[in-house]
Each structure stands twice: as structure tokens, then as C-alpha cells.
Design a protein around this motif. Sequence first.
Motif, PDB file in Angstrom:
ATOM      1  N   GLU A 222       7.829   5.827  -7.527  1.00  0.00           N
ATOM      2  CA  GLU A 222       8.590   5.746  -6.278  1.00  0.00           C
ATOM      3  C   GLU A 222       8.131   6.810  -5.287  1.00  0.00           C
ATOM      4  O   GLU A 222       8.057   6.561  -4.073  1.00  0.00           O
ATOM      5  N   ALA A 223       7.821   8.017  -5.781  1.00  0.00           N
ATOM      6  CA  ALA A 223       7.356   9.084  -4.896  1.00  0.00           C
ATOM      7  C   ALA A 223       5.996   8.734  -4.296  1.00  0.00           C
ATOM      8  O   ALA A 223       5.736   9.003  -3.112  1.00  0.00           O
ATOM      9  N   ILE A 224       5.128   8.123  -5.080  1.00  0.00           N
ATOM     10  CA  ILE A 224       3.830   7.686  -4.563  1.00  0.00           C
ATOM     11  C   ILE A 224       4.032   6.627  -3.485  1.00  0.00           C
ATOM     12  O   ILE A 224       3.410   6.672  -2.415  1.00  0.00           O
ATOM     13  N   ASP A 225       4.909   5.668  -3.752  1.00  0.00           N
ATOM     14  CA  ASP A 225       5.158   4.591  -2.789  1.00  0.00           C
ATOM     15  C   ASP A 225       5.660   5.128  -1.453  1.00  0.00           C
ATOM     16  O   ASP A 225       5.303   4.607  -0.384  1.00  0.00           O
ATOM     17  N   ALA A 226       6.487   6.154  -1.512  1.00  0.00           N
ATOM     18  CA  ALA A 226       7.118   6.661  -0.296  1.00  0.00           C
ATOM     19  C   ALA A 226       6.263   7.678   0.455  1.00  0.00           C
ATOM     20  O   ALA A 226       6.544   7.981   1.622  1.00  0.00           O
ATOM     21  N   ALA A 227       5.233   8.194  -0.186  1.00  0.00           N
ATOM     22  CA  ALA A 227       4.440   9.267   0.421  1.00  0.00           C
ATOM     23  C   ALA A 227       3.539   8.740   1.532  1.00  0.00           C
ATOM     24  O   ALA A 227       3.128   7.574   1.539  1.00  0.00           O
ATOM     25  N   ASP A 228       3.207   9.616   2.468  1.00  0.00           N
ATOM     26  CA  ASP A 228       2.241   9.299   3.514  1.00  0.00           C
ATOM     27  C   ASP A 228       0.872   9.063   2.869  1.00  0.00           C
ATOM     28  O   ASP A 228       0.511   9.754   1.898  1.00  0.00           O
ATOM     29  N   PRO A 229       0.080   8.082   3.371  1.00  0.00           N
ATOM     30  CA  PRO A 229      -1.241   7.817   2.773  1.00  0.00           C
ATOM     31  C   PRO A 229      -2.119   9.053   2.675  1.00  0.00           C
ATOM     32  O   PRO A 229      -2.836   9.238   1.680  1.00  0.00           O
ATOM     33  N   GLY A 230      -2.088   9.903   3.693  1.00  0.00           N
ATOM     34  CA  GLY A 230      -2.898  11.115   3.644  1.00  0.00           C
ATOM     35  C   GLY A 230      -2.455  12.050   2.533  1.00  0.00           C
ATOM     36  O   GLY A 230      -3.283  12.664   1.852  1.00  0.00           O
ATOM     37  N   VAL A 231      -1.150  12.156   2.339  1.00  0.00           N
ATOM     38  CA  VAL A 231      -0.617  12.999   1.263  1.00  0.00           C
ATOM     39  C   VAL A 231      -1.016  12.425  -0.091  1.00  0.00           C
ATOM     40  O   VAL A 231      -1.385  13.159  -1.018  1.00  0.00           O
ATOM     41  N   ARG A 232      -0.953  11.091  -0.208  1.00  0.00           N
ATOM     42  CA  ARG A 232      -1.363  10.452  -1.464  1.00  0.00           C
ATOM     43  C   ARG A 232      -2.823  10.778  -1.780  1.00  0.00           C
ATOM     44  O   ARG A 232      -3.169  11.086  -2.923  1.00  0.00           O
ATOM     45  N   ARG A 233      -3.685  10.682  -0.786  1.00  0.00           N
ATOM     46  CA  ARG A 233      -5.104  10.927  -1.000  1.00  0.00           C
ATOM     47  C   ARG A 233      -5.343  12.363  -1.454  1.00  0.00           C
ATOM     48  O   ARG A 233      -6.133  12.614  -2.380  1.00  0.00           O
ATOM     49  N   VAL A 234      -4.694  13.326  -0.802  1.00  0.00           N
ATOM     50  CA  VAL A 234      -4.835  14.734  -1.194  1.00  0.00           C
ATOM     51  C   VAL A 234      -4.353  14.932  -2.630  1.00  0.00           C
ATOM     52  O   VAL A 234      -4.993  15.641  -3.431  1.00  0.00           O
ATOM     53  N   ALA A 235      -3.236  14.296  -2.984  1.00  0.00           N
ATOM     54  CA  ALA A 235      -2.695  14.431  -4.335  1.00  0.00           C
ATOM     55  C   ALA A 235      -3.638  13.831  -5.373  1.00  0.00           C
ATOM     56  O   ALA A 235      -3.777  14.364  -6.483  1.00  0.00           O
ATOM     57  N   VAL A 236      -4.277  12.741  -5.030  1.00  0.00           N
ATOM     58  CA  VAL A 236      -5.221  12.096  -5.954  1.00  0.00           C
ATOM     59  C   VAL A 236      -6.392  13.029  -6.246  1.00  0.00           C
ATOM     60  O   VAL A 236      -6.788  13.225  -7.402  1.00  0.00           O
TER      61      VAL A 236
END
Length: 392
Positions: A222-236
Motif C-alpha cells: 500500500e505504501a508503494i502504491d501511494a508513493a510518488d513515482p520519483g520516491v518509488r524510484r529512489v527507494a528501489v
Amino acid sequence: MSHATVEDYAWQHGWEEIYTVTFVLGLDERETLRRFGVAEQDMRPYSWEELWERVEETDGCCDVVVAARAGDWTIAFELRGWEGVRWVTLRELSRGGEAVAVMRHDYAASHRFMHAVDGEVRTGFRPQWPQERWGTRPDALNGHMAELGLPTEPEDELDTWDEVVPASLALAGRISGVLFDTEVLGEPMFGGIITAPVPDDPPTGDPLAGHPLRGHDAELAEAIDAADPGVRRVAVIAEARRLCRVAGVEEHPVLAEALGRAQRGESADERGLDRLVRLWEADLTGQPIDRETGEWIADPCAESHRSPGGRYSVTFVDSRTGERTCPTCTSWRRPSGEERDRARARWRAATAVRDTFLPDERRAAYDVHLTAAATDPEHAAAVVRVLRGEGH
């Protein structure tokens, strides 16, 4: 169900490296072929030599399916083909009945098992990872899987990767009551070229709805789904770097360069990453590989031990240990538990780095964070906080 065993398929060792066999209940040979997409006028007898000729004509991806009757079931066989494990094909084959398909693909080290009833996939899994299943009844075959050496719990491991194809075929045999062997097919074989394969369904719904991350950690998903795409990329990228550090390979030149490229938003050196993933997967599974080229070796004895006519390779089994062996070739050595643990960490790290280049950053986040979700709940909770902007 019958009580087929792994031993019933011991002859599989050293047999064809790529094929799909599909067991279909209630359809005769012609109707089975028709549902595969073979036109009535194209159905005819085939010899093994003709199948191999078609393999060469199609550059190794054969489009011929042959079928033979076995009691109430029809067995469909694809040499160097895999139409039978496509969901839409299996749906057609099982409509009004039942079908179970097993794909063996040694070169890609990627096999598949699918069981469907009346157009609905009940149980599907990759035999190398039977702990991860899908379908409307993913646990329906757990008892038989456990008896056949296919673990069903996330924390369990396969005792040997050599047996996953025989075990999957035995599982299909328990469902169908039919044992597959070359005598069932006979010769000539009745079949045809697939000219009108079942079309794929148009994409609908969330393609990640059945991703195993959701089963392990719904909050992280759910946190991944709600995150901004840029934030997701940095987290990856951060998670891939962490997995490299855990595995002790952060300074590996291929991975270090790839992480740098990902950080700068550049494209990947796909060949180098793919080769590294395969090498470390071979360390994990024991699957023979050419360490110079990074290409799979389907059978170490395949070329030096061929039967008359060259159709079958001959392998040897140590009577004491039951391990595959050969008096003149290097044997296929099974990694120890400690070796598998080290290789698994490296393989996960390399796979995560490769996933940082996926164009869909949401899928990349699901794939890369699956390890933490399954093995490190404390770290997964920290990732959730970061994705929500609650801290680092």
C-alpha cells in the motif's frame, strides 16, 4: 488421482531440454488440436524427424503440437514449444472439462505447472519456486506437492532442483491418472502447426494484484502504491544497493556501474547484468552453465552420450547416492546449504539491480522489496516510513 511418483519420471534426466506436455480431459485429438489453434486442414501425421525439422525452420521455437489419446484424456506435446502453459490456451482447453500442463525449459532454467478446470486456473506455480503459487485454489494440491518434494511454505527449500520437472509431471499424473512417456505419443504422431493461437486477453485490472509482495506485507504494498513515482524510484535504487551490501557484492564492477547508471537515470548494460544473474543463479541451483559465456548448459552429457540416431541423451546415476553422474564427464554437483545461502544473497542482489531499470517503477518497487517483506519485517517497516515521508 493416481499415485504417480518422481521415480516414474526418472527417465526425464537427459531427455529433451525444452517441451510442454498438456493433459486434456474430455476432448479427442482433433478437438484438442483445434483449441490449440490448429486448422482442420493442417492436421496430419508427424515423425520425430519432422518435428526436429520444424524446430530448425522456426529457429528453435517450434509451433507444432501433436496429440494422442490416453483413456479419457488426450496428451498434447510440443517439442520446443510452450503454447499449452499460456493462460488463455489453457482456458480454452479446460472449458467444459479439465487440463493440466507442464513446461520444461532447461535453457532458461524456467519451468511451469498449470492446472485448470472449466476455464479457471486453480493452481499455477514455477516448479523452481513452488512456494509461490497462484490461481483460485493455490493450495489445493499441497498434500501431493509435499509428497513429491515440492515445498509449499515460504520458509521451506527444495532439496534438489534436479527433480522439479519429474515431480511436476508426477503431480500432473496424479491429477489425470495418466503417465506420460514417449510410448504414449507413438509414431507417427497426429498434429499440426498452430496458425491461429488463442489471442491474449486485453489487459484489465491491476497487473500486480496477485504479486506475492501483497501476501507477505500488505502495508508495504500500500505504501508503494501511494508513493510518488520519483520516491518509488529512489527507494528501489536504495534497496538494490542495500541487498548488494548484505551480499557483500556492492563493489562488484558490473553492479557498481549499473547502480551508478540507475542513479543518473541512464540505460543499463543489459548483457552484463543478465550474465551475472545467470551465473549466480547457477551457483544457487546447480544448473550447469558456461562460465565464459554465461549460457546455460542443458545437459553436461548431452553431446558426448547420445543414443543411436541422436534422439536421446544417456545419463548415469550413482547407485549409492542416487545422484546423476557420468564416468567420463564432470558431474552436476549439488550446492551445499551454505553455498546456496551465499549464492541466494548474490542472486537476489543482482536481480534487484537489474530491476532498477524496469520502466514501471511500481513493479520494480514490488519486485525489489519482496525480499525484505519476506525475510526482514523490521527493515520493511522502515521502508514504509520512508515511502510515506515519515523519516529515514
